[in-house]
Design an enzyme around this catalytic site. Sequence first.
Site, PDB file in Angstrom:
ATOM      1  N   ASP A  49      -1.257 -15.778  11.547  1.00  0.00           N
ATOM      2  CA  ASP A  49      -0.101 -16.274  11.882  1.00  0.00           C
ATOM      3  C   ASP A  49      -0.806 -17.339  13.046  1.00  0.00           C
ATOM      4  O   ASP A  49      -1.109 -18.677  13.786  1.00  0.00           O
ATOM      5  CB  ASP A  49       0.821 -15.998  12.269  1.00  0.00           C
ATOM      6  CG  ASP A  49       1.802 -15.751  11.286  1.00  0.00           C
ATOM      7  OD1 ASP A  49       1.463 -16.518   9.932  1.00  0.00           O
ATOM      8  OD2 ASP A  49       2.399 -14.975  11.340  1.00  0.00           O
TER       9      ASP A  49
ATOM     10  N   HIS B 136       5.490 -16.984  16.085  1.00  0.00           N
ATOM     11  CA  HIS B 136       5.406 -18.394  16.586  1.00  0.00           C
ATOM     12  C   HIS B 136       6.257 -18.667  17.515  1.00  0.00           C
ATOM     13  O   HIS B 136       4.971 -19.755  18.082  1.00  0.00           O
ATOM     14  CB  HIS B 136       6.077 -18.515  15.264  1.00  0.00           C
ATOM     15  CG  HIS B 136       5.487 -18.297  13.790  1.00  0.00           C
ATOM     16  ND1 HIS B 136       4.239 -18.317  13.692  1.00  0.00           N
ATOM     17  CD2 HIS B 136       6.326 -17.753  12.960  1.00  0.00           C
ATOM     18  CE1 HIS B 136       3.666 -17.949  13.201  1.00  0.00           C
ATOM     19  NE2 HIS B 136       5.160 -17.509  12.102  1.00  0.00           N
TER      20      HIS B 136
HETATM   21 ZN   LIG Z   1       2.543 -16.047   8.067  1.00  0.00          ZN
END
Ligand SMILES: [Zn+2]
Length: 281
Positions: A234, A257
């Site tokens: 990610d 994120h």
């Molecule tokens: Zn992910």
Amino acid sequence: MQQQHTLRDVLEFEGIGLHTGAEARVTVRPQVAGSGLRFRLGAGGPVIPALAENVVETRRSTVIGDGERTVSTVEHLLSALFAMGVDNALIEVDGPEIPAMDGSAAAFAQAIEHAGIAPQATARRRFVVDRPFFYREGNATLVVLPCEEFRIQFSVDFAPPVGAQFLDMSIAPDRFLAEIAPARTFGYLHEVEALLAAGLARGGSLDNALVFAPDGPMTPLRWPNEVVRHKALDLIGDFALLGAWPQCEVISIKSGHRLHAIATNGLREAYAPRRAAVGGR
Ligand SMILES: [Zn+2]
């Protein structure tokens, strides 16, 4: 890699999105040097560069958009393109979310490996970090240090049965393909049940996510530390939004994120004058 690269062939993917459950089709096309990674949202729709300032949402995945149209869960496909060395590509998306595939970036990375990448006659853009930066939010911390390569140290400490995990790796195509790309999106059974009850994670299943029940994973782990490998996957996808190859070491403690978007926006802001001076983005 010293030069920019694009794909040797067109890639196509289809499947359902993890969060929306919607069917989507993605076509990734080679592009000329200097164009970067960009999304086209719908046939004839807007073309949006994969850059930090175009992130519009970070709650469950990274969402790119122009205020009107959006595409969710861009991080796994971006991670694969970026880490496999693709500097320039147009990602045409027909649907609201990138297909989840098996919850990892394995299908994307394998397709890139299969198609191959072609060198272009232009030097690769590098995002050279020449001094330390740090970003904090809640209990998450991200430190970015000068480094000759793109290196990630990632620490997590999730509730049982996941626990504390650690990863330290310099990012290169071969290691990404073998050691990062197959690590799956993960969640807890009680969270998945709550998300489904709230109408979220509508595409989620044991086929596209690693789900932990109280006594352990409900499908076999690909590595004992698969969770932190996915967190690194990610992070790479989110750092692709710098718009150039990171020449820095990223030390993360429990980042996600949202903090990644704060950091990449902050870094792009910090180096904006220099980017303008060298004609890059
Ligand atoms: Zn992910």
